[in-house]
Design a protein around this motif. Sequence first.
Motif, PDB file in Angstrom:
ATOM      1  N   GLU A 107       0.820  -1.219   0.000  1.00  9.85           N
ATOM      2  CA  GLU A 107       0.000   0.000   0.000  1.00  9.85           C
ATOM      3  C   GLU A 107       0.852   1.268   0.000  1.00  9.85           C
ATOM      4  O   GLU A 107       0.397   2.333  -0.373  1.00  9.85           O
ATOM      5  N   HIS A 108       2.088   1.158   0.466  1.00  8.68           N
ATOM      6  CA  HIS A 108       2.919   2.360   0.527  1.00  8.68           C
ATOM      7  C   HIS A 108       3.976   2.398  -0.561  1.00  8.68           C
ATOM      8  O   HIS A 108       4.921   3.166  -0.486  1.00  8.68           O
ATOM      9  N   LYS A 110       5.769   3.499  -3.684  1.00  3.33           N
ATOM     10  CA  LYS A 110       5.724   4.840  -4.284  1.00  3.33           C
ATOM     11  C   LYS A 110       6.210   4.851  -5.719  1.00  3.33           C
ATOM     12  O   LYS A 110       5.887   5.764  -6.463  1.00  3.33           O
ATOM     13  N   GLU A 134      -3.723  -4.788  -9.540  1.00  8.33           N
ATOM     14  CA  GLU A 134      -3.669  -5.121  -8.120  1.00  8.33           C
ATOM     15  C   GLU A 134      -4.254  -3.980  -7.265  1.00  8.33           C
ATOM     16  O   GLU A 134      -3.914  -2.819  -7.465  1.00  8.33           O
ATOM     17  N   VAL A 135      -5.121  -4.361  -6.320  1.00 11.78           N
ATOM     18  CA  VAL A 135      -5.774  -3.344  -5.493  1.00 11.78           C
ATOM     19  C   VAL A 135      -4.790  -2.697  -4.526  1.00 11.78           C
ATOM     20  O   VAL A 135      -4.901  -1.533  -4.181  1.00 11.78           O
ATOM     21  N   GLU A 136      -3.811  -3.489  -4.070  1.00 11.91           N
ATOM     22  CA  GLU A 136      -2.931  -2.983  -3.023  1.00 11.91           C
ATOM     23  C   GLU A 136      -2.006  -1.894  -3.552  1.00 11.91           C
ATOM     24  O   GLU A 136      -1.493  -1.083  -2.791  1.00 11.91           O
ATOM     25  N   LEU A 137      -1.775  -1.892  -4.870  1.00 14.34           N
ATOM     26  CA  LEU A 137      -0.902  -0.876  -5.442  1.00 14.34           C
ATOM     27  C   LEU A 137      -1.726   0.327  -5.850  1.00 14.34           C
ATOM     28  O   LEU A 137      -2.707   0.198  -6.556  1.00 14.34           O
ATOM     29  N   ARG A 138      -1.292   1.486  -5.409  1.00 16.17           N
ATOM     30  CA  ARG A 138      -2.103   2.675  -5.673  1.00 16.17           C
ATOM     31  C   ARG A 138      -1.738   3.297  -7.019  1.00 16.17           C
ATOM     32  O   ARG A 138      -0.578   3.317  -7.397  1.00 16.17           O
ATOM     33  N   PRO A 139      -2.743   3.857  -7.688  1.00 16.46           N
ATOM     34  CA  PRO A 139      -2.460   4.525  -8.961  1.00 16.46           C
ATOM     35  C   PRO A 139      -1.654   5.810  -8.778  1.00 16.46           C
ATOM     36  O   PRO A 139      -1.236   6.403  -9.767  1.00 16.46           O
ATOM     37  N   SER A 140      -1.447   6.230  -7.542  1.00 13.77           N
ATOM     38  CA  SER A 140      -0.665   7.448  -7.364  1.00 13.77           C
ATOM     39  C   SER A 140       0.836   7.172  -7.402  1.00 13.77           C
ATOM     40  O   SER A 140       1.631   8.094  -7.391  1.00 13.77           O
TER      41      SER A 140
END
Lengths: 385, 366
Positions: A107-108, A110, A134-140
């Motif tokens: 989740e963190h 970067k 993957e949901v855990e990886l953020r599009p940011s």
Amino acid sequence: MRLNHRNARFFLGLLLPISVLFLTGCWSSKEIEELGLIAGTSLDLDTDITVTNQFITSETTGSGSRAGNTQGGSTQKAYKNVSETGKEVLPTVRNMLLKVDKRAFAEHSKVIVIGEEFASNFNLQQALDFFLREVELRPSSMLLIAKNRASDILETNEPTKIPAFQLVEMIKGHKRTSKILPPMTFAQLEGKLESNASFLVQAVVSDGDVKFSGAAVIEGKTKKLRGFLDEKEIEGITWITGKGQGGLVKSLDKETHQSIIYEVLSMKSKIIPKVNGDNISFNITIESEGRIGEQWVLSDKASDDEFIRKAEKTTEKSVEHLVEGVLEKLQQEYKTDVAGFGNRLRIEYPKVWEKVKNDWDELFSQVPIKCNVKITIKDYGTSGE
Amino acid sequence: MMIAQDRITTSQAIVVLVNYILATGILTLPRFSLEKVKTPDVWISVLLGGLIAMIAGVIIVKLSQQFPEKTFYQYNQEIIGKWLGAFLSILVISYFFLIAAFEVRTMAEVTSLFLLEGTPTWAIILPFLWVGLYLISSGINSIARLFEIIFPITVIIFLLVAFLSIGIFEIDNLRPVLGLGIIPVLKGVKTSTLAFLGPEIMLLLIAFMQKSDKKKAVKVVLVGLTIPLIFYIITVVMVIGALSVDGVLTRTWPTIELMRSFEIPGLIFERFESFLLVIWIMQIFTTFTITYFAAAFGLSCLLKKNIRIFMFALLPVIYLIAMTPKNINELFKFGDMIGNAALILFGMLPIILLFIARLRGVKNEA
């Protein structure tokens, strides 16, 4: 009445132990000591795909700062890179379970760095699918492309630093120089890959120190790495798009051949497409305001009107030179439109765009582009010399 | 019937309507409508969809105002006779509890993907159903009062998170306006109209409104649809502006994706998708409870029995229907089906009924 009261008490009393069953609280909680936070990931192509995850765990963070405080008392780093190879991304990442005692937690995460080999051999839409799904990886989180090996980018000599986080801090510099591109986040990447447009990704290189160096050109049709632009060419791109928020332009005084440095305060550009029958052409109008940041010309005073006019002229020449330089490379060598000309055409002439969009990159390489630069010097800092 | 003492005010009626309309659409509307339109002009489709829903809503209100003291379940028998009326009632009742089931399942899908990974679906759905049952068991007034609490929270948090995303907003993604003409826009009108499902609740709600407020029912529909319209336009514009047309098309839940696409360091919170999910789940809950109530109420009118029996009896039915779709695609198809049913039931039928009622001069001015 009394009995009722007692009965009620009895049942309420029963409720207490029963409620315990429902109050187990953080049922699927994960203790932070048991997590391996993934800060960044790199992808390389050897014979198979090599995935390297940068883990931060409770042990590494402790040792990293301690090492920093006692000045080299321990050589352990603030991060731990784990590599694994495989044919696809997810199975490879899962195989890391076999050698890491921590539960990987992304989740963190970067930054994702991909190596030159990887990017030029894989269609990025296929190869990065996992990261978009993957949901855990953020599009940011953002994408970088490494010249040479990507896993080297996630290494540093300073034991207290975490390379993945450093990269994130460094890219914020795009606000003060026109040599760094704005970050390419996965949120934007998805749209770019889907639309079959060519685009640029910040390139990064490691020769002991990690350094941003130019940009990678991803071709829209193949979605593979086409080549690199150097820093000067990125500056040209920044001037074309007008997206820069700062930066310097160096030009040489004609007579004395000494440097005049122009500091950009604002930058505006307009790409105006012209369609005449089947002929498409573009006019770029660039306007910028700024100040003289540094000048080496002894014979002139910066406060002199004459000098300011002269400096504006030479700066305009330099900017034109930058723009023409990158356009030549894009049109002649790479034959890809990464500066947003197609986007302007789409907006101004949507119907023409529908016709040409499928082989736009091909067409773009033959389109005439004119460039107009207007520089205004507003002031010369605290020195009138 | 239990209508007599249980009354709601005009503003409560508006809040009920808004809360009913806002539901799954917030998360999926950008993609569903873009799939049809394929240009950035989706917001125009949404606008048109909203206007169409308003027209349909006003017709429903006009119909119900002919019988201000009765709900649809009661007055349809006066218009078209006992048996046909009962049949219509059954259709509408099924529609309401199918929606309830659909909302519950969508909530479970999103929650298990983004929030409660690993929690079994039944464990997410059951507490939701029970709390809903508890709420509706005390009638429309408690429902309206809870909605009044939920509504301002939704507005504030939604606007906050939507405008925080302005940092990644790019106006070029929304241009050109009408670049390929009006035709693509019209293709998306049906889909976006379906996001405004909800005015049909006025078939019942007018009977519950206070006597003096019944005349304002048209205003209820107009205001009650304008608020979701604004919400939807903001959603569509922000989502497309940040993710671009091509980017939105590939995302299962584009609005959550938007919230996950930016981080704002320095504020107390860096990430905002959980805020969106919280208000979204509340909105699902409101839609679920009001449709659940409408279905149970319909059955009690039809069979002339106490409403409580049906509340309890419907609960397992809703659960079973909610668990029927095998995967997410079936769930989306289920949603489409409900939408199409609604177009016929509440787009066409009220006009016909209104026409017949006028023709036969049936009226009930209690």
